[in-house]
Each structure stands twice: as C-alpha cells, then as structure tokens.
Enzyme design. Structure first.
Site, PDB file in Angstrom:
ATOM      1  N   LEU A   1       0.932  -1.377   0.103  1.00  0.00           N
ATOM      2  CA  LEU A   1      -0.040   0.082  -0.155  1.00  0.00           C
ATOM      3  C   LEU A   1       0.879   1.111   0.154  1.00  0.00           C
ATOM      4  CD1 LEU A   1      -2.700  -0.878   2.673  1.00  0.00           C
ATOM      5  CD2 LEU A   1      -2.928  -1.037   0.276  1.00  0.00           C
ATOM      6  N   ASP A   2       0.573   2.304  -0.690  1.00  0.00           N
ATOM      7  CA  ASP A   2       1.321   3.359  -0.695  1.00  0.00           C
ATOM      8  C   ASP A   2       1.231   3.998   0.668  1.00  0.00           C
ATOM      9  OD1 ASP A   2       1.320   3.225  -3.588  1.00  0.00           O
ATOM     10  OD2 ASP A   2      -0.146   4.517  -3.868  1.00  0.00           O
ATOM     11  N   LYS A   3       2.537   4.964   0.867  1.00  0.00           N
ATOM     12  CA  LYS A   3       2.796   5.423   2.293  1.00  0.00           C
ATOM     13  C   LYS A   3       1.412   6.351   2.757  1.00  0.00           C
ATOM     14  CE  LYS A   3       6.023   8.590   4.800  1.00  0.00           C
ATOM     15  NZ  LYS A   3       7.180   9.307   4.378  1.00  0.00           N
TER      16      LYS A   3
ATOM     17  N   THR B   1      -1.651   5.519   1.820  1.00  0.00           N
ATOM     18  CA  THR B   1      -2.868   4.690   1.814  1.00  0.00           C
ATOM     19  C   THR B   1      -2.875   3.925   3.073  1.00  0.00           C
ATOM     20  OG1 THR B   1      -2.749   4.510  -0.345  1.00  0.00           O
ATOM     21  CG2 THR B   1      -3.897   2.846   0.485  1.00  0.00           C
TER      22      THR B   1
ATOM     23  N   HIS C   1       0.718   2.837  -8.019  1.00  0.00           N
ATOM     24  CA  HIS C   1      -0.104   3.955  -7.716  1.00  0.00           C
ATOM     25  C   HIS C   1      -1.522   3.838  -8.805  1.00  0.00           C
ATOM     26  CE1 HIS C   1       2.796   5.881  -5.080  1.00  0.00           C
ATOM     27  NE2 HIS C   1       3.376   6.515  -6.178  1.00  0.00           N
TER      28      HIS C   1
END
Length: 249
Positions: A101-103, A105, A183
């Site tokens: 998961l993105d930072k 998110t 992303h």
C-alpha cells in the site's frame, strides 16, 4: 524439531526468550519438565506446555494489520517507519507484507510467512479482488464511471483491466480492481481528470478489514479467514509442489 524452535514458532517468544523459559523449568513435554532447549519434539504428536498452558504449533502465521498513513510497506527502511515496525512485538521470524500500500494509503494489509499463499494472492492469473474506499476531488461523471469500468490508459502499454465502481456519495466511491500496478488507483482517477484525496483498502479476496481494529493495530487471522483464503486460492497439490521445489526435493 528442536524444543526452542517449536516454542518460538508457536509464538511463545523469541529464541532467546524461550530458552530462558526452558532453563527455568517452565516448559513440559507430555507432562514432563524439559530443560534442554535442543530436545526434539514431534510437533504434530507431543503436547508441549508453557507455564501449564498447551501450545499449538503452526507452520505458517497470518496477521491482519490496519495500516495507517505515514508508514511504508516494506520489511525494512533505514529512513522511514515501516509496517514491520508496527508489529515488532510479534515473536515470529520471516513475516512480510503481501503486496503493498502506498505510504499515504490506509487499510487492510496481510502479513504472513506463507510464501505460497502470498504468491497466489498476488498472481494476476488469480484475479483477486481488492476493494478500496476513495475520497476524490470532484464527483465522477457518467463518462468517467464508464471509462473506469472499461479500463483506462495510465501511461503504460496496456490499459487497466475493467474495474468495479460503486458511487457512495458525491465524492466517495468504492473501487474494486484485480491488478496491483504502481499507484494504480491514483493514476486511474487522474486518467479520468480527477484526483484521489484519501484512499483506504477495505478487502483483499475473501479477507475484509476488521472494523474493530484501530489504525496501527493488528490481530492474528481467524481460522475461518485462513481457510477461506486457502480454499479460494491455494490447492494442496500446488502447495506441496511449491514446497518441494523450495526444499530442493
């Protein structure tokens, strides 16, 4: 299997901690106190107790983490806090996050040491649904919804696979995808001239984020959750074949 390894993999503590338990006479095997860490136990047959409480052996371990924003999905990072820092008190070696998961998110993240299950969940051929709650800059037009449902150009050779889109409120949507490109959801919304302001993963396959878990908290998966994932994505024959290859058989 060595007794100290059994205790450690059963979640009783680190290897050094369980050796202390053994030396102090806190561990019994089939009713007899054992003080030798190297003593052999049959993990499927012997009854091993710590302080009188029986321990169950599990070859693999599974944890659900409610990832908060601000931490990176990595096993280690010299500059930033990682999701593994949030679970540093789990006495299991070899855990890793399944996917990323993105930072910024939030939401569901599965941590395990089961490489076969992780591979299957991340395999594009398995078409594993991943559902996200997204807050966006402006309401989606009908054209944008249609485009997302058909697949959009995010600057790669191939368009995204069709997504499921559910409109909750004017600027809140549920978006379900089966891919895991870099992303991806942010780029998908950008492709339809919109912007993601907040993103949270709610589910991955049959596994759904526990609403009682606060951000940064985790818990072991329930047996029913583990079995559902295995039943849906991992066949015993495939697991046996993969484990034999790993063992060099």
């Amino acid at each position: 299997m060595r007794l100290d390894r059994f205790l450690s993999e059963a979640g009783a503590g680190t290897r050094s901690e369980v050796k202390q338990f053994i030396r102090k006479g806190l561990v019994s095997v089939n009713g007899s106190i054992i003080k030798e860490a190297g003593s052999q136990v049959a993990e499927e047959e012997d009854v091993v107790c710590l302080k009188g409480q029986p321990l169950s052996f599990s070859k693999y371990h599974y944890y659900m983490l409610h990832k908060p924003a601000g931490v990176v999905t990595a096993t280690m990072d010299s500059r930033q806090k990682t999701v593994m820092d949030l679970v540093s008190d789990i006495p299991v070696k070899g855990l890793f996050p399944v996917g990323r998961l993105d930072k910024d998110t939030e939401g569901l993240l599965l941590l395990t040491d089961d490489g076969v299950l992780a591979h299957e969940l991340l395999s594009p051929k398995k078409h594993v649904d991943k559902t996200y709650l997204a807050e966006i800059r402006e309401p989606l037009s009908l054209e944008a919804v249609s485009a997302l449902r058909q697949g959009v150009d995010i600057g790669e050779k191939k368009k995204t696979e069709p997504a499921k889109v559910e409109l909750l409120e004017e600027k809140r949507i549920l978006l379900t995808i089966q891919e895991g490109r870099y992303h991806q959801i942010k780029r998908m919304l950008k492709a339809v001239e919109n912007e993601v302001l907040y993103l949270k993963r709610l589910s991955m396959g049959s596994l759904t984020l526990d609403e009682n878990l606060m951000k940064g908290e985790y818990r072991p998966l329930k047996e029913s959750e583990i079995e559902a994932l295995k039943k849906e994505y991992v066949h015993d024959a495939k697991r046996e074949s993969a484990e034999e290859k790993t063992a060099g058989i």
